[in-house]
Write an enzyme that holds these catalytic residues in place. Structure first.
Site, mmCIF file in Angstrom:
data_model
loop_
_atom_site.group_PDB
_atom_site.id
_atom_site.type_symbol
_atom_site.label_atom_id
_atom_site.label_comp_id
_atom_site.label_asym_id
_atom_site.label_seq_id
_atom_site.Cartn_x
_atom_site.Cartn_y
_atom_site.Cartn_z
ATOM 1 N N GLU A 1 79.381 2.869 82.026
ATOM 2 C CA GLU A 1 79.104 4.461 82.518
ATOM 3 C C GLU A 1 78.048 3.944 84.046
ATOM 4 O OE1 GLU A 1 80.169 7.056 82.030
ATOM 5 O OE2 GLU A 1 81.028 6.824 80.044
ATOM 6 N N GLU B 1 79.896 -12.416 65.174
ATOM 7 C CA GLU B 1 78.523 -12.450 65.479
ATOM 8 C C GLU B 1 77.728 -13.584 64.670
ATOM 9 O OE1 GLU B 1 76.063 -10.198 61.689
ATOM 10 O OE2 GLU B 1 78.331 -8.583 63.092
#
Length: 272
Positions: free
Chosen positions: A81, A112
């Site tokens: 953004e 992960e």
């Protein structure tokens, strides 16, 4: 594990499947209302991180977010953004997620759990001591993130983190830890809920305040935003019109001539 993993503690609610829709929604909302209060308690920690981020970016460095699952996606969302909102280069704020771009949409099994991969992903970005890395993990135990920050520290790279468990391994290895203790989730262990919301709020605060400090906002206006669609062009016209107290038609002409809100405003003011 010596610390209390509050994100995994049992929910205060039971028999959820027996509740009405209205009851479940009310309970979710009740829990959500506690999140901004938890974030408020962490403002001094957030401020310390923002000071470091601003300093690094002003001196030619970059901001990296690194996480897995929901945490990684939150970092990528915030990073993505920044260019359209503040007109910065896409490489200034970078989000990395365990498992790579595929993991943005779909879970990548065991991604992960690879402790070395986080540092390898950072190395692919030519990470260096000018940069700052913020590890994001609700639990504070994600190997991909914890080991990446350890390696950053070993290479004199400034680190911070966003976690929801006090005293977690991640908060220990980060130079500037942010801990937002939101407590147990409505669904036990579902840290995409309150913990995810807390992460989003903190990331909003970090990136927004940083960009204000870098001069990317004038007054309260996004003067450097990239106008990539009709809605944003209209927003640009409105900002120019309101800021300069001119008609929308005159603002549209200025924007067409100068292509950015900032240049349009600066040119108009220089002609006074």
């Amino acid at each position: 594990m010596s610390f209390i993993k509050t994100t995994e503690q049992d929910s205060a609610y039971n028999d959820l499947e027996k509740m009405s829709i209205a009851s479940v929604l009310t309970h979710i909302n009740t829990e959500d209302q506690t999140v901004p209060l938890a974030v408020a308690r962490a403002i001094p920690q957030i401020e310390a991180v923002v000071v470091q981020v601003v300093q690094r970016l002003k001196n030619g460095g970059r901001l990296f977010y690194i996480g897995a699952g929901t945490s990684g996606r939150m970092g990528i969302l915030d990073a993505s953004e920044c260019p359209p909102t503040f007109g910065v280069d896409a490489g200034l704020v970078v989000g990395l997620i365990a498992g790579g771009d595929q993991a943005i949409r779909s879970a990548v099994e065991n991604a992960e759990d690879h402790p070395q991969q986080g540092w390898l992903d950072l190395q692919q970005q030519q990470i260096n001591s000018k940069d700052i890395v913020i590890g994001i993990a609700a639990s504070g135990t994600t190997p991909y993130v914890v080991e990446a920050l350890k390696q950053c520290a070993a290479h004199q790279i400034t680190t911070a983190c966003i976690s929801c468990n006090q005293g977690s391994p991640l908060t220990v290895v980060a130079t500037y830890p942010i801990v937002v203790v939101v407590g147990p989730e409505l669904i036990t262990g579902s840290s995409r809920m309150k913990a995810g919301t807390a992460q989003k709020l903190v990331l909003n605060m970090i990136s927004t305040t940083t960009m204000i400090q870098l001069g990317k906002v004038q007054g309260n206006k996004m003067v450097d935003m990239k106008m990539t669609n009709a809605k944003l062009v209209q927003r640009g016209i409105q900002i120019i019109s309101t800021t300069l107290n001119i008609t929308p038609a005159a603002a549209a002409l200025l924007l067409e001539q100068h292509q950015t809100v900032r240049r349009a405003i600066e040119h108009f003011n220089s002609e006074k």
